[in-house]
Structure formats: C-alpha cells, structure tokens
Scaffold this motif. Structure first.
Motif, PDB file in Angstrom:
ATOM      1  N   ASP A 197       0.799  -1.294   0.086  1.00 47.94           N
ATOM      2  CA  ASP A 197       0.124   0.019  -0.046  1.00 47.94           C
ATOM      3  C   ASP A 197       0.748   1.352   0.187  1.00 47.94           C
ATOM      4  O   ASP A 197       0.539   2.288  -0.539  1.00 47.94           O
ATOM      5  N   HIS A 224       0.822   4.135  -2.852  1.00 44.90           N
ATOM      6  CA  HIS A 224       0.626   5.558  -2.655  1.00 44.90           C
ATOM      7  C   HIS A 224       1.767   6.417  -3.270  1.00 44.90           C
ATOM      8  O   HIS A 224       1.639   7.596  -3.731  1.00 44.90           O
ATOM      9  N   ASN A 261       1.250   6.748  -7.161  1.00 41.76           N
ATOM     10  CA  ASN A 261       0.140   7.474  -7.367  1.00 41.76           C
ATOM     11  C   ASN A 261       0.622   9.077  -7.172  1.00 41.76           C
ATOM     12  O   ASN A 261       0.147   9.821  -7.708  1.00 41.76           O
ATOM     13  N   LYS A 262       1.847   9.125  -6.551  1.00 47.62           N
ATOM     14  CA  LYS A 262       2.205  10.582  -6.209  1.00 47.62           C
ATOM     15  C   LYS A 262       3.273  10.945  -7.496  1.00 47.62           C
ATOM     16  O   LYS A 262       3.898  11.948  -7.428  1.00 47.62           O
ATOM     17  N   THR A 275       6.373  11.062   6.035  1.00 40.88           N
ATOM     18  CA  THR A 275       5.292  10.156   5.608  1.00 40.88           C
ATOM     19  C   THR A 275       5.788   8.779   6.052  1.00 40.88           C
ATOM     20  O   THR A 275       6.732   8.333   5.640  1.00 40.88           O
ATOM     21  N   ILE A 279      -1.359   4.505   6.383  1.00 42.28           N
ATOM     22  CA  ILE A 279      -0.388   5.584   5.874  1.00 42.28           C
ATOM     23  C   ILE A 279      -0.702   6.714   6.628  1.00 42.28           C
ATOM     24  O   ILE A 279      -1.668   7.527   6.427  1.00 42.28           O
ATOM     25  N   LEU A 318       0.261  10.640   6.346  1.00 43.62           N
ATOM     26  CA  LEU A 318       0.616  11.543   5.367  1.00 43.62           C
ATOM     27  C   LEU A 318       1.362  12.845   6.016  1.00 43.62           C
ATOM     28  O   LEU A 318       1.073  13.419   6.853  1.00 43.62           O
TER      29      LEU A 318
END
Length: 329
Positions: free
Chosen positions: A166, A170, A173-174, A287, A323, A325
């Motif tokens: 996961d 993340h 996707n960033k 993060t 997660i 952030l």
C-alpha cells in the motif's frame, strides 16, 4: 523478624485465613474486621511474601519480555505499553535484551524460566523446528510479536507485506518513478529470523511489480547505507523515492539529504515505517506507515494472561495499519 500473617491473626484475634482474605481483598469477611486487619498490617509494616504465595498459587504474577534492545524508539513504546497493561492486571514484568543474538536470546529465555515467570512475550531472532522444540521443552505460555516464528505460536502483529504494498501504491500515485529501498537488517536474511523485514521487502517488490516502473529498484542492505547514499546522484530526470523499512533509517536519510542540500520532497521523497512518537519533532514531517505499537503490546499481554489464567490465548486478528501523510512525499 519480618511480620507474618499468623502474627497479625494473633493480634486481631482471628484466623490466618481471615487475614489472608482481608489482605488479598477476597470475599467472605466482615468489613469492620477487614479494616481492623488492614490497619494492624499497616502499623506493623507487613510485606507479603511473594515467594511463599507463588508456591501456594502455582504462579508468580510476573511476565517476561524478550526484545532486541531499546535503541529503536518503537521498542521503547512497546515496552511501555506492555508494562502498563501488565500492571493493570496485577502482573510485574522482567525485561531482557538480546542485541539480536540468537544465543543471547536462549540465555534470556532460560533466565526468565528459572525465575518462574508465568509467561513470555518474545520478539525472536531464532526460528525453525529445532528452536520450536526448544521452546516447547519449557512448557510455558509464549506469545510472539514482530518476528513470527511459525503458525504454531500465537502472534500479534499486522499484515506487514500488504502494508508496504500500500505504501508503494501511494508513492506511485504521487508520481515517483525511481525507488531506493533501505533495510540494513536484510544482511541477516537466511541467517536469523527477520520476518518483519522480509515481509516488508516482499511487499515493496510485489508493489512495484503491480506497476510499469521503468527502472529496477536499488535495494541497500548494508549497515553503512548512509555512506552509500552520500555518493548517490539525486539530481535525476526520474522522480526518486527512498523507502525505508523503519523510521529510524528514514530520519538518518532525511538528515543526509538536508546536509547535501537536496530538496525534500522536491528532488526526492522519503518514506518510513512505524510512525514512532518522535516524528512530531521532525521537519519535514515524515510520511510513514503507522505500526500500532501500543496496541500490539497491550493485546499481547491480555492474550498471554488469558492463557495463564484461563488456559487459552485470545483470538487476535492481525491489527490495522494506515499510511500517515507527512511532508516528505
């Protein structure tokens, strides 16, 4: 001479059994009698003989804990949670440290068994059939945390592999395209039990395979990972993420990048794992993946005490993670 229960019984004109009920807050005693007994016990500075009580009860109301060390803040958080929950349930805790040495671990186990602890919470560096037979020979309740030994031993933890997958999702996707993975404990792969670190590595690799990442990831297993990263050129056409298998490594990486004048997260992103409590003092905020340290400690104690007092461990499913952030990604 230490004051004994029979001395208090003689002064109060009651039986030793009545004094025992008063001191141990058991039913079947008049409230005024109880108050009088406790008053006399306090005046005489009575101290319970726990060794004698353990012989009668067959237990010592103590738990043993075996950890690597307390350098990693997450281990200290775990120990605090264990001690608090144990005390709430009337148990005291012995802590022993192995320094990740398999032989030291066995010495710690034997030390705790010799002191008649009622159960052990074990963060192991050993595993395998021979080690499991060794543990079974003591006939003592043992629950494992962090490093799983096998399905034969009760375990409290999270889905390590999925958590790291996961985290990779993340990052992708960033917009991150190049990945560096930092995990010095991997140098012990195949030598000792590093279950958590292996699972996080497999999650990282499986996560990347789910996406069409152009560059092969760099995996750093060496203890001198900072020296290796010092030589790294972070000024790349690819957006780079340094993924660390625990927050301690991530904090060291952040410090290095600050010294090199690398903009985080402009030039490179950094991700940790654990969410240790000191992160609130770090800039940029890291993060990371939250590892429920306190809950793991608390649940391990409750399950172990259930086994000690009711002959069965609690059915504890793998715990949730999330997660967190920050500003480093």
């Amino acid at each position: 001479m230490p004051v004994k229960i029979k001395d208090i019984a003689r002064i109060c004109g009651v039986s030793a059994g009545t004094v025992d009920r008063a001191i141990n807050n058991r039913p079947g005693i008049n409230e005024n009698t109880k108050k009088r007994i406790l008053k006399v016990a306090k005046e005489l500075n009575y101290r319970p003989n726990y060794t004698a009580q353990s012989l009668v009860k067959g237990k010592t109301s103590t738990l043993g804990v075996i950890l690597f060390d307390l350098h990693n803040r997450s281990f200290a958080q775990l120990m605090n949670a264990i001690e608090l929950k144990a005390r709430e349930n009337g148990y005291f805790v012995y802590i022993t440290l192995t320094d990740k040495d398999p032989n030291n671990e066995k010495q710690c186990i034997e030390y705790l068994v010799e002191r008649n602890v009622d159960g052990i919470i074990l963060f192991s560096v050993n595993r395998g059939n021979e080690f499991e037979d060794y543990l079974k020979s003591f006939d003592i309740p043992i629950i494992t945390v962090f490093n799983k030994i096998s399905e034969n031993w009760d375990y409290v933890g999270i889905r390590e592999r999925q958590a790291m997958k996961d985290a990779v999702t993340h990052l992708v996707n960033k917009g991150y395209e190049r990945f560096i993975y930092v995990s010095p404990p991997l140098m012990y792969m195949g030598k000792t039990n590093i279950y958590t670190q292996e699972e996080r590595l497999y999650g990282f690799i499986e996560g990347l395979k789910s996406f069409n990442i152009q560059e092969e990831p760099i995996i750093i297993k060496e203890k001198n990972y900072i020296d290796i990263l010092k030589e790294w050129n972070f000024q790349s056409e690819y957006k780079t993420a340094v993924v660390c298998s625990c927050d301690l490594y991530a904090l060291e990486v952040l410090q290095l990048l600050k010294e090199k004048g690398v903009n985080v997260p402009g030039n490179v992103g950094v991700m940790g794992f654990d969410n240790i409590d000191v992160l609130k003092y770090v800039t940029p905020r890291l993060t990371t993946v939250e590892y429920p340290i306190e809950q793991i400690g608390s649940d391990a104690v409750e399950s172990l005490i259930s086994k000690i007092e009711h002959d069965h461990f609690l059915n504890i499913p793998l715990l949730d993670y999330k997660i967190i952030l920050g500003e480093s990604i």
